[in-house]
Write a protein that holds these residues in place. Structure first.
Motif, mmCIF file in Angstrom:
data_model
loop_
_atom_site.group_PDB
_atom_site.id
_atom_site.type_symbol
_atom_site.label_atom_id
_atom_site.label_comp_id
_atom_site.label_asym_id
_atom_site.label_seq_id
_atom_site.Cartn_x
_atom_site.Cartn_y
_atom_site.Cartn_z
ATOM 1 N N ASP A 17 27.108 47.920 40.029
ATOM 2 C CA ASP A 17 28.112 48.136 38.983
ATOM 3 C C ASP A 17 29.272 47.158 39.060
ATOM 4 O OD1 ASP A 17 26.797 50.109 37.740
ATOM 5 O OD2 ASP A 17 27.979 51.774 38.546
ATOM 6 N N ASP A 18 29.634 46.749 40.278
ATOM 7 C CA ASP A 18 30.834 45.938 40.446
ATOM 8 C C ASP A 18 30.543 44.438 40.452
ATOM 9 O OD1 ASP A 18 33.619 46.259 40.591
ATOM 10 O OD2 ASP A 18 33.629 45.701 42.702
ATOM 11 N N LEU A 19 29.313 44.073 40.782
ATOM 12 C CA LEU A 19 28.961 42.665 40.963
ATOM 13 C C LEU A 19 28.881 41.924 39.625
ATOM 14 C CD1 LEU A 19 28.016 40.519 43.090
ATOM 15 C CD2 LEU A 19 25.670 41.208 42.507
ATOM 16 N N LEU A 20 29.463 40.727 39.605
ATOM 17 C CA LEU A 20 29.338 39.834 38.452
ATOM 18 C C LEU A 20 28.333 38.735 38.785
ATOM 19 C CD1 LEU A 20 33.133 39.474 37.579
ATOM 20 C CD2 LEU A 20 31.438 40.796 36.297
ATOM 21 N N GLU A 21 27.651 38.271 37.772
ATOM 22 C CA GLU A 21 26.598 37.274 37.975
ATOM 23 C C GLU A 21 26.875 36.043 37.123
ATOM 24 O OE1 GLU A 21 22.034 37.354 36.627
ATOM 25 O OE2 GLU A 21 22.522 38.906 38.100
ATOM 26 N N ILE A 22 26.889 34.886 37.768
ATOM 27 C CA ILE A 22 27.014 33.619 37.048
ATOM 28 C C ILE A 22 25.606 33.060 36.902
ATOM 29 C CG2 ILE A 22 27.963 31.282 37.090
ATOM 30 C CD1 ILE A 22 30.208 32.439 38.934
ATOM 31 N N THR A 23 25.168 32.896 35.668
ATOM 32 C CA THR A 23 23.783 32.515 35.437
ATOM 33 C C THR A 23 23.678 31.583 34.233
ATOM 34 O OG1 THR A 23 21.537 33.415 35.210
ATOM 35 C CG2 THR A 23 23.272 34.494 33.936
ATOM 36 N N GLY A 58 42.339 32.910 37.359
ATOM 37 C CA GLY A 58 42.450 32.053 38.536
ATOM 38 C C GLY A 58 41.174 31.310 38.887
ATOM 39 N N LEU A 59 40.413 30.895 37.886
ATOM 40 C CA LEU A 59 39.140 30.223 38.146
ATOM 41 C C LEU A 59 39.337 28.725 38.386
ATOM 42 C CD1 LEU A 59 36.829 31.874 35.451
ATOM 43 C CD2 LEU A 59 37.205 32.566 37.813
ATOM 44 N N LEU A 90 38.966 41.504 36.759
ATOM 45 C CA LEU A 90 37.795 40.627 36.693
ATOM 46 C C LEU A 90 37.776 39.655 37.873
ATOM 47 C CD1 LEU A 90 35.432 40.132 34.540
ATOM 48 C CD2 LEU A 90 36.709 38.065 33.957
ATOM 49 N N ALA A 91 38.926 39.056 38.158
ATOM 50 C CA ALA A 91 39.001 38.046 39.219
ATOM 51 C C ALA A 91 38.726 38.625 40.595
ATOM 52 C CB ALA A 91 40.374 37.379 39.203
ATOM 53 N N SER A 92 38.992 39.928 40.766
ATOM 54 C CA SER A 92 38.843 40.547 42.087
ATOM 55 C C SER A 92 37.435 41.088 42.337
ATOM 56 C CB SER A 92 39.860 41.681 42.250
ATOM 57 O OG SER A 92 39.588 42.729 41.328
ATOM 58 N N ARG A 93 36.579 41.050 41.322
ATOM 59 C CA ARG A 93 35.223 41.575 41.493
ATOM 60 C C ARG A 93 34.332 40.567 42.222
ATOM 61 N NH1 ARG A 93 33.537 44.428 35.808
ATOM 62 N NH2 ARG A 93 31.524 44.483 36.890
ATOM 63 N N LEU A 97 35.479 36.809 42.307
ATOM 64 C CA LEU A 97 35.147 35.784 41.314
ATOM 65 C C LEU A 97 36.064 34.572 41.459
ATOM 66 C CD1 LEU A 97 33.596 34.868 38.735
ATOM 67 C CD2 LEU A 97 35.347 36.060 37.397
ATOM 68 N N GLN A 98 37.340 34.815 41.720
ATOM 69 C CA GLN A 98 38.282 33.699 41.797
ATOM 70 C C GLN A 98 38.086 32.848 43.058
ATOM 71 O OE1 GLN A 98 41.863 36.191 41.603
ATOM 72 N NE2 GLN A 98 42.472 35.410 43.598
ATOM 73 N N ASP A 99 37.219 33.308 43.976
ATOM 74 C CA ASP A 99 36.926 32.517 45.176
ATOM 75 C C ASP A 99 35.786 31.528 44.961
ATOM 76 O OD1 ASP A 99 38.881 33.848 46.601
ATOM 77 O OD2 ASP A 99 37.500 35.368 47.375
ATOM 78 N N VAL A 100 35.146 31.564 43.802
ATOM 79 C CA VAL A 100 34.038 30.641 43.536
ATOM 80 C C VAL A 100 34.572 29.213 43.518
ATOM 81 C CG1 VAL A 100 32.274 29.916 41.882
ATOM 82 C CG2 VAL A 100 32.724 32.356 42.235
#
Length: 322
Positions: free
Chosen positions: A176-182, A207-208, A280-283, A317-320
């Motif tokens: 539920d919490d994970l975001l996916e970059i695809t 903060g991307l 969003l940034a913290s997920r 997410l912002q750590d990517v």
């Protein structure tokens, strides 16, 4: 991924709004503030907003995927706006009548030119074959994002037309919490609207990336659900935005069963945005490009940068980073 309403027009606020004579928190140089009253908008009541699906309102720029010269293309939002003379007349009318109703436009002469490839947004009204402006004096529309147009370089960075794919951020399938970059086929996104977010868009609320290594991606509208949203009540919503960790969002968009879209923005409630770390940034996020990641390594744009990160997971997410 659930497919919901397409954002082609300005979305009405869930509450009736009022105008205050004070500097806008949202727009520089705007000397008035649009604020929500505590009265629920009749449009929202008629659309049964209490039974609607609540999603996160994202802070970026609106995009659209549609055919251009027979190929699925990303389109950037470009509203056709009045020229200086027409805008002065329009503002005088607004000031005199405290309303924009009954203002008479000459669509052929009053508006700035747009590229030949420009198209009006869906549901724009027409008169004598010409699209006519909304109550704000704009004609919402779109232009195709072409690699040669530097104005839309950040839009271009998230698509590869040769491979026919776009870089997309979406919820993970099993978490539920994970975001996916695809990477998703543009053909699968056709007729959808999406939000372009990232380093060089709207002050980068999430903060991307960085100036040296900008990161942008597309988020399909309606794809990020709001968990346990509060009832449509002014005080409850205001408290939720201020006190609930799920409320660290720019706003909510409700997707009603009849297709109506309704929104609330923190600024409507007199609240700051952004205000600390965003939800969003913290997920947590993972890069999942699948078996095609090798093909993406020679792609133009961001896909080639994400290719070596395939399978890598980040705590936020912002750590990517590349």
């Amino acid at each position: 991924m659930r497919r919901l309403g397409s954002v082609q027009q300005k979305i009405p606020c869930v509450f009736l709004t009022d105008v205050k004579e004070e500097a806008s928190r949202k727009r520089e140089h705007q000397q008035f503030q649009v604020v929500a009253t505590e009265t629920v908008n009749p449009v929202a009541l008629e659309a049964n907003v209490d039974c609607a699906f609540a999603t996160e309102k994202l802070d970026g720029t609106c995009c659209y995927v549609a055919l251009y010269q027979g190929q699925p293309y990303l389109w950037a939002r470009l509203d056709r706006k009045p020229n200086k003379q027409a805008e002065k007349r329009f503002k005088r009318h607004q000031h005199t009548h405290k309303s924009c109703k009954d203002f008479s436009w000459n669509v052929e002469e009053d508006f700035k030119t747009v590229p030949e490839s420009w198209i009006p947004a869906h549901r724009v009204k027409h008169s004598n074959g010409h699209p006519i402006p909304d109550e704000h004096g704009h004609i919402p529309g779109w232009v195709p994002v072409q690699k040669s147009n530097k104005q839309y370089c950040w839009h271009s960075s998230v698509v590869d037309y040769e491979l026919g794919v776009a870089l997309v951020l979406k919820p993970g399938c099993n978490d539920d919490d994970l975001l996916e970059i695809t990477a998703l086929p543009l053909a699968d996104l056709q007729d959808q609207t999406l939000e372009l977010i990232g380093t060089n868009v709207n002050g980068n609320a999430y903060g991307l990336g960085s100036k040296k290594q900008p990161i942008h991606c597309l988020v399909p509208h309606g794809s990020i659900p709001v968990r346990n949203p509060p009832p449509v009540n002014f005080q409850l919503l205001r408290s939720w935005f201020q006190e609930n960790c799920e409320g660290r969002v720019e706003g909510i968009v409700w997707h009603c069963n009849d297709g109506t879209l309704i929104k609330i923005h923190r600024h409507h409630l007199g609240l700051r945005w952004p205000d600390g770390e965003t939800r969003l940034a913290s997920r947590p996020a993972v890069v999942r490009l699948g078996g095609a990641s090798v093909a993406y390594s020679s792609s133009e744009g961001l896909l080639s940068w994400f290719s070596p990160l395939n399978g890598q997971r980040f705590s936020r997410l912002q750590d990517v980073k590349f």
